[in-house]
Every structure is written in C-alpha cells, then in structure tokens.
Design a protein around this motif. Structure first.
Motif, PDB file in Angstrom:
ATOM      1  N   ILE A  83      34.609  69.114  33.971  1.00 40.47           N
ATOM      2  CA  ILE A  83      35.845  68.676  34.639  1.00 40.47           C
ATOM      3  C   ILE A  83      36.760  69.886  34.766  1.00 40.47           C
ATOM      4  N   PHE A  84      37.248  70.127  35.981  1.00 42.61           N
ATOM      5  CA  PHE A  84      38.134  71.256  36.275  1.00 42.61           C
ATOM      6  C   PHE A  84      39.443  70.723  36.827  1.00 42.61           C
ATOM      7  N   VAL A  85      40.564  71.291  36.358  1.00 40.71           N
ATOM      8  CA  VAL A  85      41.883  70.919  36.879  1.00 40.71           C
ATOM      9  C   VAL A  85      42.626  72.198  37.244  1.00 40.71           C
ATOM     10  N   ASN A  86      43.055  72.282  38.492  1.00 38.76           N
ATOM     11  CA  ASN A  86      43.829  73.441  38.942  1.00 38.76           C
ATOM     12  C   ASN A  86      45.294  73.218  38.571  1.00 38.76           C
ATOM     13  N   ASP A  87      45.604  73.385  37.284  1.00 39.17           N
ATOM     14  CA  ASP A  87      46.949  73.063  36.780  1.00 39.17           C
ATOM     15  C   ASP A  87      47.576  74.206  35.992  1.00 39.17           C
ATOM     16  N   GLY A  88      46.997  75.400  36.087  1.00 39.91           N
ATOM     17  CA  GLY A  88      47.547  76.520  35.331  1.00 39.91           C
ATOM     18  C   GLY A  88      47.243  76.467  33.848  1.00 39.91           C
ATOM     19  N   GLY A  89      46.466  75.463  33.419  1.00 40.79           N
ATOM     20  CA  GLY A  89      46.133  75.327  32.012  1.00 40.79           C
ATOM     21  C   GLY A  89      46.977  74.330  31.252  1.00 40.79           C
ATOM     22  N   PHE A  90      47.789  73.532  31.968  1.00 45.22           N
ATOM     23  CA  PHE A  90      48.690  72.589  31.295  1.00 45.22           C
ATOM     24  C   PHE A  90      47.936  71.589  30.423  1.00 45.22           C
ATOM     25  N   GLN A  91      46.859  70.976  30.965  1.00 46.24           N
ATOM     26  CA  GLN A  91      46.161  69.955  30.178  1.00 46.24           C
ATOM     27  C   GLN A  91      45.529  70.551  28.929  1.00 46.24           C
ATOM     28  N   MET A  92      44.942  71.734  29.053  1.00 47.22           N
ATOM     29  CA  MET A  92      44.333  72.344  27.871  1.00 47.22           C
ATOM     30  C   MET A  92      45.390  72.772  26.862  1.00 47.22           C
ATOM     31  N   HIS A  93      46.586  73.046  27.346  1.00 47.99           N
ATOM     32  CA  HIS A  93      47.670  73.438  26.436  1.00 47.99           C
ATOM     33  C   HIS A  93      48.069  72.267  25.542  1.00 47.99           C
ATOM     34  N   VAL A  94      48.075  71.042  26.099  1.00 51.41           N
ATOM     35  CA  VAL A  94      48.458  69.874  25.297  1.00 51.41           C
ATOM     36  C   VAL A  94      47.264  69.222  24.630  1.00 51.41           C
ATOM     37  N   GLY A  95      46.034  69.571  25.074  1.00 51.83           N
ATOM     38  CA  GLY A  95      44.839  69.005  24.465  1.00 51.83           C
ATOM     39  C   GLY A  95      43.639  69.883  24.767  1.00 51.83           C
ATOM     40  N   SER A  96      43.390  70.869  23.932  1.00 53.77           N
ATOM     41  CA  SER A  96      42.383  71.883  24.248  1.00 53.77           C
ATOM     42  C   SER A  96      40.970  71.325  24.346  1.00 53.77           C
ATOM     43  N   THR A  97      40.724  70.178  23.724  1.00 55.29           N
ATOM     44  CA  THR A  97      39.394  69.574  23.796  1.00 55.29           C
ATOM     45  C   THR A  97      39.401  68.260  24.583  1.00 55.29           C
ATOM     46  N   GLY A  98      40.440  68.032  25.364  1.00 56.75           N
ATOM     47  CA  GLY A  98      40.467  66.904  26.284  1.00 56.75           C
ATOM     48  C   GLY A  98      40.712  65.561  25.638  1.00 56.75           C
ATOM     49  N   PRO A  99      40.608  64.482  26.445  1.00 58.49           N
ATOM     50  CA  PRO A  99      40.840  63.134  25.920  1.00 58.49           C
ATOM     51  C   PRO A  99      39.969  62.828  24.707  1.00 58.49           C
ATOM     52  N   PHE A 100      40.589  62.325  23.661  1.00 60.20           N
ATOM     53  CA  PHE A 100      39.912  61.939  22.417  1.00 60.20           C
ATOM     54  C   PHE A 100      39.176  63.104  21.757  1.00 60.20           C
ATOM     55  N   GLU A 101      39.535  64.346  22.140  1.00 54.63           N
ATOM     56  CA  GLU A 101      38.960  65.551  21.531  1.00 54.63           C
ATOM     57  C   GLU A 101      37.435  65.553  21.629  1.00 54.63           C
ATOM     58  N   LEU A 102      36.916  65.178  22.803  1.00 55.64           N
ATOM     59  CA  LEU A 102      35.471  65.009  22.970  1.00 55.64           C
ATOM     60  C   LEU A 102      34.799  66.145  23.729  1.00 55.64           C
ATOM     61  N   ALA A 103      35.536  67.145  24.178  1.00 60.98           N
ATOM     62  CA  ALA A 103      34.919  68.240  24.929  1.00 60.98           C
ATOM     63  C   ALA A 103      33.809  68.881  24.113  1.00 60.98           C
ATOM     64  N   GLY A 104      32.668  69.108  24.760  1.00 63.64           N
ATOM     65  CA  GLY A 104      31.516  69.689  24.086  1.00 63.64           C
ATOM     66  C   GLY A 104      30.613  68.667  23.426  1.00 63.64           C
ATOM     67  N   ARG A 105      31.040  67.413  23.377  1.00 58.86           N
ATOM     68  CA  ARG A 105      30.273  66.362  22.692  1.00 58.86           C
ATOM     69  C   ARG A 105      29.307  65.672  23.652  1.00 58.86           C
ATOM     70  N   GLU A 106      28.430  64.851  23.079  1.00 57.17           N
ATOM     71  CA  GLU A 106      27.506  64.058  23.871  1.00 57.17           C
ATOM     72  C   GLU A 106      28.171  62.748  24.293  1.00 57.17           C
ATOM     73  N   LEU A 107      28.038  62.402  25.580  1.00 62.53           N
ATOM     74  CA  LEU A 107      28.588  61.169  26.116  1.00 62.53           C
ATOM     75  C   LEU A 107      27.525  60.455  26.928  1.00 62.53           C
ATOM     76  N   SER A 108      27.738  59.168  27.145  1.00 54.71           N
ATOM     77  CA  SER A 108      26.895  58.423  28.076  1.00 54.71           C
ATOM     78  C   SER A 108      27.463  58.621  29.485  1.00 54.71           C
ATOM     79  N   GLU A 109      26.747  58.143  30.498  1.00 52.38           N
ATOM     80  CA  GLU A 109      27.245  58.238  31.874  1.00 52.38           C
ATOM     81  C   GLU A 109      28.615  57.580  32.010  1.00 52.38           C
ATOM     82  N   ILE A 110      28.743  56.353  31.513  1.00 49.51           N
ATOM     83  CA  ILE A 110      29.988  55.614  31.682  1.00 49.51           C
ATOM     84  C   ILE A 110      31.112  56.261  30.882  1.00 49.51           C
ATOM     85  N   GLN A 111      30.801  56.841  29.725  1.00 53.04           N
ATOM     86  CA  GLN A 111      31.825  57.526  28.946  1.00 53.04           C
ATOM     87  C   GLN A 111      32.329  58.766  29.681  1.00 53.04           C
TER      88      GLN A 111
END
Length: 207
Positions: A83-111
């Motif tokens: 997932i890419f956001v052209n926001d200057g880094g704002f989302q990563m600044h408030v949450g470096s690992t994304g929603p529920f801190e799941l970046a880098g983790r295994e997810l299902s398709e629906i997740q």
C-alpha cells in the motif's frame, strides 16, 4: 476534456486536482535516476506498507484498489501486498507499521482488503500538505521537504497543526464495504456505531 466535440462541457477533473499530483509524478521519477530525499518524518516522502498473503484463491492472484482523492493505491500480486500513499509520510509518522501494527505480517485476502480500506480512508482524511524543494541535473534528483501547511490550521486550544480530519466509523464503514466488496450491514454495528474487523486487535481510531 469531458467531451472533445463539446469543449464547453469542460474537463473530466478540475485542473487543480491534476496540479495536486505534480509531486507524486516527480517522486516517481526516482525510478529512472538516482534520487536523494531529505524528509521531515522519515526516510521517504510517502507512506508505504507491505504484507504477506500466503494463501489466496487461484482466480484472485491480482487485486488493486485506489483512492484518487487521498492519492493512495493498494496492490496485491500473489503473496505480496503493498500500500502506497502520496502523503509526504504523514500516515507512517502517526503509525509506522500501519493499521493494527500489522505491516510485514501475514494476512488473508480479506484482511489485506480491510487494511487497504483503512489506509485509503485515512488518506482521504488528510488535511495538510508539504512544501518541497526539488532539484534535478543530468546525474541525479534531490527532493527536500521544507515544512508542513495545514489546510484548516491548528487543533482547537492547541499549538499543534491539524494533519487529519476526525476519524468517523460510519464513514469508514462505507469505505470498508466498497473495498472489501461486502454489504455494509456486515461491517457496521448500528448499536455501537463501530465497524467490525477481520483483523487481530480491536479497532483503534488512530490506526
């Protein structure tokens, strides 16, 4: 033009919207020439999250969703989802690992679709922008973030700039319904006014 045979009907989108994408287009030039970034919030002037999707249906090897207004895009190719956001880094600044801190983790398709929906919605809430200095010569590109401007000013009774509009679970439910391709009644609890989740932790409105 909306209709080239009738110029009076105007353009498909407002010219100002195209101008808003100028920095995104410039950042993409880093694919063709060595580029250095100097950023206020991290290493790069955008937010970027990646996920592993080890199991998926054979007829669902590719998945794509976008939020044009929020300038975000989510792509899954086989077992890799990004997932890419052209926001200057704002989302990563408030949450470096994304929603529920799941970046880098295994997810299902629906997740992955739910995570994408939450990032897309957050992207649409952005209420600020960056000013940049960009320089290019024959050898390389230099991109420098200079400062942040909030469209609506400071938070009430605070000296902190407003970066995102307030999170709204009802609004989120429509985004989740569209991006996850399920009926909204399966997502939004009318009694608690909160969205149900397929993810691993209870919803966090700052996610």
């Amino acid at each position: 033009m909306f209709d080239r045979t009738q110029p009076g009907r105007g353009s498909i989108v407002d010219p100002g919207f195209i101008d808003d994408l100028r920095q995104c287009h410039f950042v993409l030039q880093s694919a063709r020439k060595p580029t250095s970034f100097t950023c206020l919030h991290g290493d790069f002037p955008f937010s970027f999250y990646s996920y592993k999707i080890p199991e998926y249906r054979e007829d669902h090897e590719f998945d794509l969703s976008t939020n044009v207004a929020g300038q975000s895009i989510a792509i899954r190719v086989g077992q890799l989802g990004v997932i890419f956001v052209n926001d200057g880094g704002f989302q990563m600044h408030v949450g470096s690992t994304g929603p529920f801190e799941l970046a880098g983790r295994e997810l299902s398709e629906i997740q992955f679709r739910e995570v994408a929906a939450r990032v897309h919605y957050k992207a649409a809430l952005r209420d600020a922008t960056h000013f940049y200095l960009t320089v290019e010569n024959e050898e390389r590109i230099q991109v420098d973030q200079l400062h942040v401007k909030s469209f609506s000013g400071y938070l009430p009774a605070s000296d902190e700039l407003r970066i995102f509009r307030d999170w709204d679970e009802a609004e989120l439910s429509y985004a989740m319904s569209a991006y996850m391709r399920v009926d909204r009644s399966m997502i939004f609890d009318e009694e608690t006014h909160a969205c149900r989740t397929t993810l691993l932790r209870p919803p966090n409105n700052s996610a």
